[in-house]
Design an enzyme around this catalytic site. Sequence first.
Site, PDB file in Angstrom:
ATOM      1  N   ASP A 135       0.676  -1.183  -0.028  1.00 54.68           N
ATOM      2  CA  ASP A 135      -0.037  -0.049  -0.043  1.00 54.68           C
ATOM      3  C   ASP A 135       0.825   1.224   0.032  1.00 54.68           C
ATOM      4  OD1 ASP A 135      -2.344   1.666   0.904  1.00 54.68           O
ATOM      5  OD2 ASP A 135      -1.155   1.498   2.594  1.00 54.68           O
ATOM      6  N   ASP A 160      -1.867  -0.804   5.861  1.00 53.32           N
ATOM      7  CA  ASP A 160      -1.734   0.160   7.184  1.00 53.32           C
ATOM      8  C   ASP A 160      -3.426   0.506   7.433  1.00 53.32           C
ATOM      9  OD1 ASP A 160      -1.880   2.020   5.244  1.00 53.32           O
ATOM     10  OD2 ASP A 160      -1.686   3.756   7.047  1.00 53.32           O
ATOM     11  N   ASP A 218      -7.149  -1.178   3.327  1.00 59.65           N
ATOM     12  CA  ASP A 218      -6.519  -2.420   3.105  1.00 59.65           C
ATOM     13  C   ASP A 218      -6.901  -3.705   3.507  1.00 59.65           C
ATOM     14  OD1 ASP A 218      -4.521  -0.647   1.831  1.00 59.65           O
ATOM     15  OD2 ASP A 218      -3.671  -0.016   3.655  1.00 59.65           O
TER      16      ASP A 218
END
Length: 676
Positions: free
Chosen positions: A384, A572, A576
């Site tokens: 990410d 995080d 996600d």
Amino acid sequence: MATAAIEYQDNLSVKDIEKFVEDAGFKSLGEKGNEKESKKDFKLIIIFTILGIILMYISMGHMLNLPVPESLNMEISPKLYTTVLVSLTTLFLIFGRDIIQNGIKNIWHKMPNMDSLVGIGVIVNYAYSLYNSILVFRGNLHETHNLYFEASAMIILFVKIGRYIDTKNKAKAVDTIKNLVTITPQNGVILKDGKEKRVKINEIKKGDIVICKPGEKIAVDGAIIKGNTHTDESFITGESNPVSKKIGDNVIAGSINYDGYIEYEAEKIGKDSSISNIVQMVVEATNTKAPIARLADKISGKFVPAIFIIAILSFTLNLIIKQNITTAILALVSVLVVACPCALGLATPLAMVVSIGRCSKKGILVKSSESLEAISKIDTIVFDKTGTLTLGRLQIVDMVGDEENFKILQSLESKSNHPIAKSIVADASQIYDVYNFEEIPGMGIKGQINGKNYFAGNNKFLKSKDIKNTFQKEEEQYSKKGESIVYLFTDNKVLSIVGLADEIKPNMKEVINNLHKKGKKVVMLTGDNKETARIIADKLQITEVVSDVSPQEKLKKIKELNQNKNCLMIGDGINDSPALKAAAVGVSVQNGTDISNDASDVILLNENMESVCELFNIGNKTIKIIKENLFWALFYNVCMIPLATGLFQLSINPMLASLAMTLSSFTVVINSLRLI
Ligand code: ADP
Ligand code: MG
């Protein structure tokens, strides 16, 4: 150690439950027995290891020309020598009575297992040596050469050590989960004199007003007094759909707040809260068994019956061919002992416990041994962007819009937990009340201020509203500089645009480089805009970039990449979490949201992303060592079986058999310690 789940009605006391447990043939250790029991087990292991060394010294010392006291010398004082061996070994038999009982019970139920092999081997060997001891006392002094007590003792000791490590491993997993992630958060935010105050969970008192933002966990049981949201209570109810919650509804400690900002009044604290569910989580955690551990079970499942057949065959053939009952019994015992795959039981847990321990020393929290095993199959790593590749400590560098607009933006963002929100709110002095707040992960947030709807988020969010973007030019400018962009808009007008710059994490470039060198495919998967994503990716030499994706699209992409269980995802945020869960291994980074910690298999506890490379190194090495362990655990034993049957020229007695068995356990221990 094995686990069982018991369902019971509220009106039963612990005493009632214990009675049921005992009626079912088990012993209850009470609510907190485990810790004490483990210490006691450890002491016993130490005592018996010392006794084992003494026993080996007495019985084998003379073979190695070691100085054995005369009174214990088998030639000089055979009767005392025999008495000492019998007494010491009897202690071992008492120590290992659970294994023997279990082994015999399993034969009785026609499901012989490793315990059966051990149990029968130990008993036959002990009985035979005992018979020879009687002969010694009757004056047949040279029978001291036919005492094989130490074999029984050593087998029990090794099996016990293996079991102890296995239990310890599980207990550790349970503890970690209890303390770190799964149930309740360690901190909560309460409202005191109109200000947010972060406190330890045990400082929250009944009647306190507690705040919960999207992505966070509910800290204590309570009732909502402001806001509405959806929560995930699946860990209690098993219902996986989010439950809608409005003012007056109850929230449960440990459940996850998905998308709304709520304030709730603390009701049930500590012991009274719905934490009884810990039991369920703990059971789940202890029941995880790496597939490779099941491999060991499978091997011994086939192995054990085969060994029994070989043992009985060698007994019968020896009896027929050599017409000597002693030789036949020796062959039977030798086969059982030499084939005893004690090291097989030790091979996986030992390596796993050493590795998981090493990971936690490096700030890598591995939740289950399965995930450590899954690491070795990973060839695609998906990162990410915001908060994962970058620090997530954004700075406002560009902005169009007046002070009033900024105040509105700060008010909205004060209800969110996103890194962007934290940066925008950082030095807010005064904010407006926000009603009907909602977070749309991957897009932005919305809420009502003074009766008017406001929205803040990326251009995808803006586009979904179908209003004219009067800041198109600014967006192009800002994103060319690699900034993340937040628009503030109402139902029909864009009010303001903000450009925020983020820093790439230190070492990140080396980490990506390192992963490339290992031959891994690296992908960036972000909800941010294409331009910004591209700039950060270029700096890190990531060629494959997927940008502008919603949480659902992240999930879809991971499913696509993870077809061979070869994809690891690191993230995080709330957005996600579905992807983290779907990946073969989900990793959440330091400062990740509760929801992402919960969804992942591994949690990185420090900011240094080199941990990712470390995770690969340890994971790969662990699997290699486990495979070697399994090989060594079986190698000696299988090679020695033909010799143990006594049907060939070269043959071994139970003592040598136990030595071979010890040697394989020893190899496994030494080999596993290489992981430290
Ligand atoms: P990443 O996937 O890189 O971690 P996110 O999906 O969390 O990024 O966010 C993507 C974009 O969505 C952000 O760059 C931002 O423009 C917008 N966004 C998400 N949450 C918020 C928020 N709370 N406030 C403003 N914008 C947000
Ligand atoms: Mg993120």
